[in-house]
Design a protein around this motif. Structure first.
Motif, PDB file in Angstrom:
ATOM      1  N   HIS A 240      -5.271  -5.682   3.235  1.00 23.25           N
ATOM      2  CA  HIS A 240      -6.052  -4.532   3.653  1.00 23.25           C
ATOM      3  C   HIS A 240      -5.618  -3.372   2.746  1.00 23.25           C
ATOM      4  O   HIS A 240      -4.438  -3.285   2.387  1.00 23.25           O
ATOM      5  CB  HIS A 240      -5.740  -4.238   5.122  1.00 23.25           C
ATOM      6  CG  HIS A 240      -6.566  -3.124   5.667  1.00 23.25           C
ATOM      7  ND1 HIS A 240      -6.231  -1.799   5.502  1.00 23.25           N
ATOM      8  CD2 HIS A 240      -7.742  -3.136   6.325  1.00 23.25           C
ATOM      9  CE1 HIS A 240      -7.160  -1.051   6.060  1.00 23.25           C
ATOM     10  NE2 HIS A 240      -8.091  -1.842   6.567  1.00 23.25           N
ATOM     11  N   ASP A 242      -4.778  -0.478   3.309  1.00 27.38           N
ATOM     12  CA  ASP A 242      -3.576   0.216   3.826  1.00 27.38           C
ATOM     13  C   ASP A 242      -2.322  -0.563   3.469  1.00 27.38           C
ATOM     14  O   ASP A 242      -1.278   0.007   3.130  1.00 27.38           O
ATOM     15  CB  ASP A 242      -3.613   0.311   5.357  1.00 27.38           C
ATOM     16  CG  ASP A 242      -4.678   1.269   5.833  1.00 27.38           C
ATOM     17  OD1 ASP A 242      -5.255   1.960   4.972  1.00 27.38           O
ATOM     18  OD2 ASP A 242      -4.944   1.283   7.051  1.00 27.38           O
ATOM     19  N   GLN A 243      -2.415  -1.889   3.561  1.00 29.28           N
ATOM     20  CA  GLN A 243      -1.250  -2.720   3.212  1.00 29.28           C
ATOM     21  C   GLN A 243      -0.987  -2.643   1.707  1.00 29.28           C
ATOM     22  O   GLN A 243       0.149  -2.484   1.274  1.00 29.28           O
ATOM     23  CB  GLN A 243      -1.512  -4.184   3.597  1.00 29.28           C
ATOM     24  CG  GLN A 243      -1.642  -4.432   5.082  1.00 29.28           C
ATOM     25  CD  GLN A 243      -2.083  -5.859   5.355  1.00 29.28           C
ATOM     26  OE1 GLN A 243      -3.045  -6.343   4.765  1.00 29.28           O
ATOM     27  NE2 GLN A 243      -1.396  -6.545   6.246  1.00 29.28           N
ATOM     28  N   SER A 245      -1.619  -0.322  -0.305  1.00 26.23           N
ATOM     29  CA  SER A 245      -1.048   0.948  -0.751  1.00 26.23           C
ATOM     30  C   SER A 245       0.441   1.013  -0.386  1.00 26.23           C
ATOM     31  O   SER A 245       1.237   1.620  -1.092  1.00 26.23           O
ATOM     32  CB  SER A 245      -1.826   2.133  -0.189  1.00 26.23           C
ATOM     33  OG  SER A 245      -1.367   2.435   1.100  1.00 26.23           O
ATOM     34  N   ALA A 503       5.374   4.053   7.874  1.00 24.62           N
ATOM     35  CA  ALA A 503       3.965   3.724   8.050  1.00 24.62           C
ATOM     36  C   ALA A 503       3.860   2.728   9.195  1.00 24.62           C
ATOM     37  O   ALA A 503       4.774   1.921   9.407  1.00 24.62           O
ATOM     38  CB  ALA A 503       3.411   3.113   6.779  1.00 24.62           C
ATOM     39  N   LEU A 505       1.412  -0.215  10.881  1.00 21.89           N
ATOM     40  CA  LEU A 505       0.244  -1.093  10.700  1.00 21.89           C
ATOM     41  C   LEU A 505      -0.347  -1.383  12.083  1.00 21.89           C
ATOM     42  O   LEU A 505       0.398  -1.560  13.047  1.00 21.89           O
ATOM     43  CB  LEU A 505       0.670  -2.394  10.012  1.00 21.89           C
ATOM     44  CG  LEU A 505       1.208  -2.206   8.595  1.00 21.89           C
ATOM     45  CD1 LEU A 505       1.768  -3.523   8.059  1.00 21.89           C
ATOM     46  CD2 LEU A 505       0.112  -1.695   7.662  1.00 21.89           C
TER      47      LEU A 505
END
Ligand SMILES: Nc1ncnc2c1ncn2[C@@H]1O[C@H](COP(=O)(O)OP(=O)(O)OP(=O)(O)O)[C@@H](O)[C@H]1O
Length: 693
Positions: A240, A242-243, A245, A503, A505
């Motif tokens: 994903h 987000d992952q 990054s 962060a 998840l």
């Protein structure tokens, strides 16, 4: 049809394909004649690689380096094997790798390696916006007129004739639709370089190359080799965004990734390990608490990033600490059995008749107080113990209880000394002491800690001492809701300051929605400690992505009925047709138990029913035609298609709020069951035995 017949047909197909590719490369070479700005070497390499476009690869030639007026990238090749940023070399001297450095004859060529790495980083950033993990973007130098297959750091060096066989041998990681999307995206990011492009107007065709651009036999050989290999587990190139990054993020100091079960924390950790290995010369240490997990993770990593396999060390914390001490000539006599005995004796003399049973009569509770609070935090005096807060432990202790617990601890230490043995905490404490006195040499480039919630404060201190506070040095991955041991500390106690470098998840990729709901409902009212502070209850924002699956409940009248139903449910799996990798459904099944006693019981039951069993202690993540069997704790970090939890609710007692120790016990039992439940992807079987009337 006999197996040999179909293998023969496949071999023939492979041979025909190799010859077809070779023919295509000659054709491509003629077309490459239109590419006027290039020299003959680039043309030949382009033609060689263009042959791959017939098998789903895409080639971008002579593209502009974004943000520079005139610099260019020779080629970008996108295909099932990943994205390759290519620099073509025409050296007269043969390329060689000496002492980890690239040379042309005697001359070092570090600058050229550096430039290619810089370019690869830019490509990684662009690829990450479509969710591609940086580890799938690889720097490649192709040498016209030379033969070689080597590496210098992260950069692969291939002779022109070696390129096609090597690229064909890369495991398939990228689906065709993504190859198309990625090549269009990269074509936009790396625009065509001024005049030169493969779509230039026709120019006189180039002469046929004197010899074939690569050998059909080489292609045939690697294709045969990969056909004969055991099925390679699909690994994830696409994350994903987000992952992705997080994998490539630059953190100025220690950082933390958290998130509920199954949200891809470990996947991010493994990709980041490869990413950091590609950007530094040092080694990366990937640590967990559980003993069997490093084996599974190491194997997974080997399939996803084989080129970094020797740069990332997977270890359990205690194994690392023992090896470290041994490397310094320090041998401690660790003996868990004799340590247990030392504690039992200490309890008889200093615990049983003290004030401690008023709070909690089970000696195990006080053993945990020593393991996780007193020794786990490295306390050295009663004064310290009197003042310390005990996050994760619900029972408040008055001064007299702390004094009694300290006496018990001292007695335990005495008994250990008498026996000449030590426990696991002693190993970690000795390693911290040694590391503080004489730092590790050479130091690790980075330390990644998975399942950090299960470590003691001393364990975190040890890893912090090892990694330091430098940029990208320490990454802590974990989730307090999955703590299967009593806590006892906050990260700040270990001197680890995250300063917003964290962060969370939130998308669960593992569990069928019904399974995730059942598991979350179990712990929704339980507060938990998340290393940075308490969380008031277990309700968490998490999105399920995977919806096919079910929860089966078997409410049996008695144990014999329960076990019969368990065996019948597992028996159904053996009748199911084999999966895509040829293994039966049994290979994806696990029976997880609350205690070692249950393990022995169910090992016997399964064996009697003729069902093959593999204990989790010996499991390394490879598909095996056997039901995996282990405790909830051993199942940490793992996942299975079908999970069977016999007598899953036997420890779930309702605790009165007036009894904090019982509350603590039942919360821990629910957290452990939660971990076991969230190991299941498609099927969760929950067995219960009705309480006797
Ligand atoms: N972006 C993604 N797309 C599809 N599947 C994914 C993605 N990220 C992770 N997964 C899959 O989700 C599953 C869970 O991932 P992982 O084990 O990393 O989660 P986790 O957060 O570490 O879990 P836990 O804390 O429960 O051990 C794995 O099968 C993984 O391959």
């Amino acid at each position: 049809m006999a197996a040999g017949g179909s293998a023969g047909r496949r071999a023939r197909r492979i041979r025909e394909e190799a010859v077809r590719l070779q023919r295509l490369s000659r054709e491509a070479h003629r077309q490459a004649g239109r590419w006027q700005a290039a020299g003959e070497a680039e043309r030949q390499v382009a033609a060689t690689l263009m042959a791959l476009t017939a098998t789903g690869w895409r080639l971008l030639v002579d593209r502009r380096w974004p943000g520079t007026p005139s610099a260019n990238v020779d080629m970008i090749l996108i295909g099932p094997g990943g994205v390759f940023v290519i620099d073509v070399k025409r050296w007269r001297e043969p390329p060689a790798v000496v002492g980890g450095r690239l040379r042309a004859g005697a001359e070092p060529r570090d600058d050229e390696v550096r430039k290619l790495l810089e370019l690869t980083r830019i490509a990684e950033d662009h690829a990450a916006t479509l969710g591609m993990s940086p580890i799938a973007v690889r720097p490649l130098m192709i040498f016209a007129g030379h033969r070689l297959d080597e590496r210098v750091g992260h950069v692969r060096l291939l002779g022109q004739k070696d390129a096609v066989p090597a690229l064909i041998a890369e495991p398939d990681q990228v689906k065709p639709a993504m190859v198309r999307a990625m090549s269009e995206h990269l074509a936009d990011c790396f625009p065509e370089h001024d005049a030169a492009s493969l779509d230039e107007p026709e120019a006189p065709p180039a002469a046929e190359p004197a010899e074939a651009l690569f050998d059909a036999e080489d292609v045939e050989r690697v294709a045969m080799e990969s056909m004969l290999q055991a099925p390679i587990e699909r690994w994830m190139t696409f994350l994903h965004p987000d992952q992705a990054s997080l994998v490539g993020r630059d953190w100025s100091g220690p950082a933390r990734i958290s998130g509920p079960a199954g949200t891809g924390k470990t996947v991010v950790g493994l990709h980041r390990a490869a990413h950091l290995a590609g950007r530094s010369r040092g080694r990366v240490l990937y640590v967990t608490f559980a003993n069997n997990l490093p084996r599974v993770q190491c194997r997974l990593f080997g399939t996803m990033a084989a080129h970094f396999a020797d740069r990332v060390e997977f270890s359990s914390l205690h194994t690392w600490a023992r090896n470290f001490l041994e490397s310094r000539g320090l041998r401690l006599h660790l003996d868990a059995g004799r340590a247990d005995d030392a504690f039992s004796r200490a309890w008889m003399t200093e615990g049983r008749d003290s004030v401690l049973p008023e709070i909690e009569p089970t000696p195990g509770y006080w053993r945990e107080e020593i393991d996780y609070v007193i020794k786990g935090r490295g306390l050295t005096s009663l004064e310290e113990y009197r003042a310390v807060s005990r996050p994760g432990r619900r029972t408040a202790l008055r001064t007299e209880h702390r004094e009694a617990a300290w006496l018990l601890y001292e007695e335990y230490e005495l008994r250990l000394a008498e026996r000449g043995v030590c426990d696991f905490n002693d190993v970690l404490l000795a390693a911290v002491g040694e590391l503080e006195a004489r730092p590790a040499e050479p130091p690790y480039a980075a330390v990644i800690v998975d399942e950090v919630q299960d470590l003691t404060l001393t364990g975190v201190r040890l890893l912090h001492a090892l990694a330091g506070d430098g940029p990208n040095g320490l990454l802590l991955i974990g989730d307090g809701q999955q703590a299967v041991y009593p806590g006892g500390f906050r990260l700040a106690d270990a001197g680890v300051s995250l300063k917003g470098r964290g962060a969370v998840l939130r998308t669960n990729y593992r569990n069928a929605a019904a399974i995730l709901e059942t598991a979350l409902a179990l712990v929704s009212d339980d507060p938990f400690d998340d290393l940075e502070g308490p969380s008031p209850d277990g309700r968490r924002a998490v999105h399920a992505t995977y919806h096919e699956g079910r929860v089966l409940r078997a409410d049996a009248a008695d144990l014999a009925d329960h076990d019969r139903r368990l065996i019948a449910a597992i028996g159904e799996l053996t009748a199911a047709p084999p999966g895509g990798d040829g293994t039966s459904a049994l290979a994806g099944a696990a029976v997880l138990c609350r205690s070692r006693r249950d393990i022995d019981h169910y090992h016997r039951c399964l064996s009697r029913a003729g069902i093959p069993v593999l204990r989790l202690e010996r499991y390394d993540g490879r598909p095996v035609e056997a039901v995996k069997l282990g405790t909830y704790r051993r199942a940490k970090g793992l996942e299975f298609k079908q999970v069977f939890l016999p007598r899953h609710d036997a420890d779930l007692t309702a605790a009165s709020p007036a009894d904090p120790a019982a509350r603590e016990r039942s919360e821990l039992a629910r957290r452990q069951l939660f971990v076991a439940m969230t190991r299941a992807r498609d099927l969760l079987w929950l067995g219960s035995v009705a309480a006797p009337r």
